[in-house]
Scaffold this motif. Structure first.
Motif, PDB file in Angstrom:
ATOM      1  N   ASP A   1     -49.728 -18.287 -11.664  1.00 27.44           N
ATOM      2  CA  ASP A   1     -49.097 -18.663 -10.395  1.00 27.44           C
ATOM      3  C   ASP A   1     -47.806 -17.871 -10.292  1.00 27.44           C
ATOM      4  O   ASP A   1     -46.792 -18.249 -10.857  1.00 27.44           O
ATOM      5  CB  ASP A   1     -48.824 -20.160 -10.357  1.00 27.44           C
ATOM      6  N   ARG A   2     -47.850 -16.752  -9.603  1.00 27.33           N
ATOM      7  CA  ARG A   2     -46.692 -15.860  -9.550  1.00 27.33           C
ATOM      8  C   ARG A   2     -45.492 -16.477  -8.857  1.00 27.33           C
ATOM      9  O   ARG A   2     -44.397 -15.953  -8.933  1.00 27.33           O
ATOM     10  CB  ARG A   2     -47.063 -14.525  -8.921  1.00 27.33           C
ATOM     11  N   ALA A  61     -47.206 -13.525   2.573  1.00 26.95           N
ATOM     12  CA  ALA A  61     -48.121 -13.540   1.433  1.00 26.95           C
ATOM     13  C   ALA A  61     -47.992 -12.237   0.661  1.00 26.95           C
ATOM     14  O   ALA A  61     -47.701 -11.184   1.218  1.00 26.95           O
ATOM     15  CB  ALA A  61     -49.552 -13.723   1.918  1.00 26.95           C
ATOM     16  N   ALA A  62     -48.234 -12.306  -0.646  1.00 28.10           N
ATOM     17  CA  ALA A  62     -48.190 -11.126  -1.505  1.00 28.10           C
ATOM     18  C   ALA A  62     -49.584 -10.512  -1.664  1.00 28.10           C
ATOM     19  O   ALA A  62     -49.715  -9.331  -1.932  1.00 28.10           O
ATOM     20  CB  ALA A  62     -47.627 -11.491  -2.874  1.00 28.10           C
ATOM     21  N   ALA A  63     -50.625 -11.327  -1.512  1.00 29.33           N
ATOM     22  CA  ALA A  63     -52.004 -10.863  -1.691  1.00 29.33           C
ATOM     23  C   ALA A  63     -52.954 -11.898  -1.107  1.00 29.33           C
ATOM     24  O   ALA A  63     -52.557 -13.016  -0.796  1.00 29.33           O
ATOM     25  CB  ALA A  63     -52.308 -10.651  -3.168  1.00 29.33           C
ATOM     26  N   VAL A 121     -53.236 -20.569  -4.715  1.00 24.60           N
ATOM     27  CA  VAL A 121     -52.958 -20.113  -3.353  1.00 24.60           C
ATOM     28  C   VAL A 121     -51.923 -21.009  -2.700  1.00 24.60           C
ATOM     29  O   VAL A 121     -51.750 -22.157  -3.080  1.00 24.60           O
ATOM     30  CB  VAL A 121     -54.243 -20.059  -2.481  1.00 24.60           C
ATOM     31  N   ARG A 122     -51.257 -20.455  -1.715  1.00 26.28           N
ATOM     32  CA  ARG A 122     -50.309 -21.271  -0.956  1.00 26.28           C
ATOM     33  C   ARG A 122     -50.750 -21.478   0.475  1.00 26.28           C
ATOM     34  O   ARG A 122     -50.117 -22.208   1.239  1.00 26.28           O
ATOM     35  CB  ARG A 122     -48.924 -20.693  -1.006  1.00 26.28           C
ATOM     36  N   ALA A 123     -51.854 -20.842   0.837  1.00 26.06           N
ATOM     37  CA  ALA A 123     -52.447 -21.033   2.159  1.00 26.06           C
ATOM     38  C   ALA A 123     -53.878 -20.525   2.118  1.00 26.06           C
ATOM     39  O   ALA A 123     -54.242 -19.731   1.253  1.00 26.06           O
ATOM     40  CB  ALA A 123     -51.659 -20.286   3.230  1.00 26.06           C
ATOM     41  N   VAL A 124     -54.694 -21.030   3.054  1.00 27.12           N
ATOM     42  CA  VAL A 124     -56.053 -20.527   3.223  1.00 27.12           C
ATOM     43  C   VAL A 124     -56.288 -20.265   4.702  1.00 27.12           C
ATOM     44  O   VAL A 124     -55.699 -20.910   5.565  1.00 27.12           O
ATOM     45  CB  VAL A 124     -57.143 -21.495   2.697  1.00 27.12           C
ATOM     46  N   GLY A 173     -58.019 -17.034   0.470  1.00 26.68           N
ATOM     47  CA  GLY A 173     -56.800 -17.600  -0.125  1.00 26.68           C
ATOM     48  C   GLY A 173     -55.667 -16.606  -0.031  1.00 26.68           C
ATOM     49  O   GLY A 173     -55.852 -15.407  -0.179  1.00 26.68           O
ATOM     50  N   TRP A 174     -54.469 -17.123   0.212  1.00 25.64           N
ATOM     51  CA  TRP A 174     -53.262 -16.293   0.329  1.00 25.64           C
ATOM     52  C   TRP A 174     -52.262 -16.696  -0.743  1.00 25.64           C
ATOM     53  O   TRP A 174     -51.979 -17.873  -0.916  1.00 25.64           O
ATOM     54  CB  TRP A 174     -52.648 -16.480   1.719  1.00 25.64           C
ATOM     55  N   VAL A 175     -51.766 -15.708  -1.481  1.00 22.94           N
ATOM     56  CA  VAL A 175     -50.827 -15.966  -2.591  1.00 22.94           C
ATOM     57  C   VAL A 175     -49.486 -15.304  -2.344  1.00 22.94           C
ATOM     58  O   VAL A 175     -49.366 -14.474  -1.491  1.00 22.94           O
ATOM     59  CB  VAL A 175     -51.387 -15.527  -3.948  1.00 22.94           C
TER      60      VAL A 175
END
Length: 86
Positions: free
Chosen positions: A3-4, A16-18, A34-37, A84-86
């Motif tokens: 979890d970056r 988002a980073a990726a 992920v922090r969002a989908v 998924g968005w990270v």
């Protein structure tokens, strides 16, 4: 599961980073938290939060939704084309 952003405060307006495609799975955590989908097909999402609690949404339209998820569950998820968005 890495979890970056585990040591950062999380705001809903951060970029988002990726991103990566998600296949719902009852037994395996996501490659990365992920922090969002984004869902491309309307439906429900059942997920395990980073707190270990299982959450399930009501019916959602196509769109992007903030959530800190460690796993997207197959059971209870009817939404499709999940990213998924990270």
């Amino acid at each position: 599961m890495p979890d970056r952003f585990s040591s950062y405060a999380h705001g809903g307006n951060q970029v988002a980073a990726a991103s990566y495609a998600i296949t719902p799975n009852d037994g395996a955590d996501l490659t990365e938290t992920v922090r969002a989908v984004t869902i491309g097909g309307a439906g429900t999402i059942s997920w395990v939060g980073v707190d270990g609690v299982i959450y399930t949404t009501g019916a959602l339209p196509v769109g992007t939704y903030a959530m800190r998820a460690a796993r997207i569950r197959a059971t209870g998820t009817t939404a499709t084309a999940i990213t998924g968005w990270v």
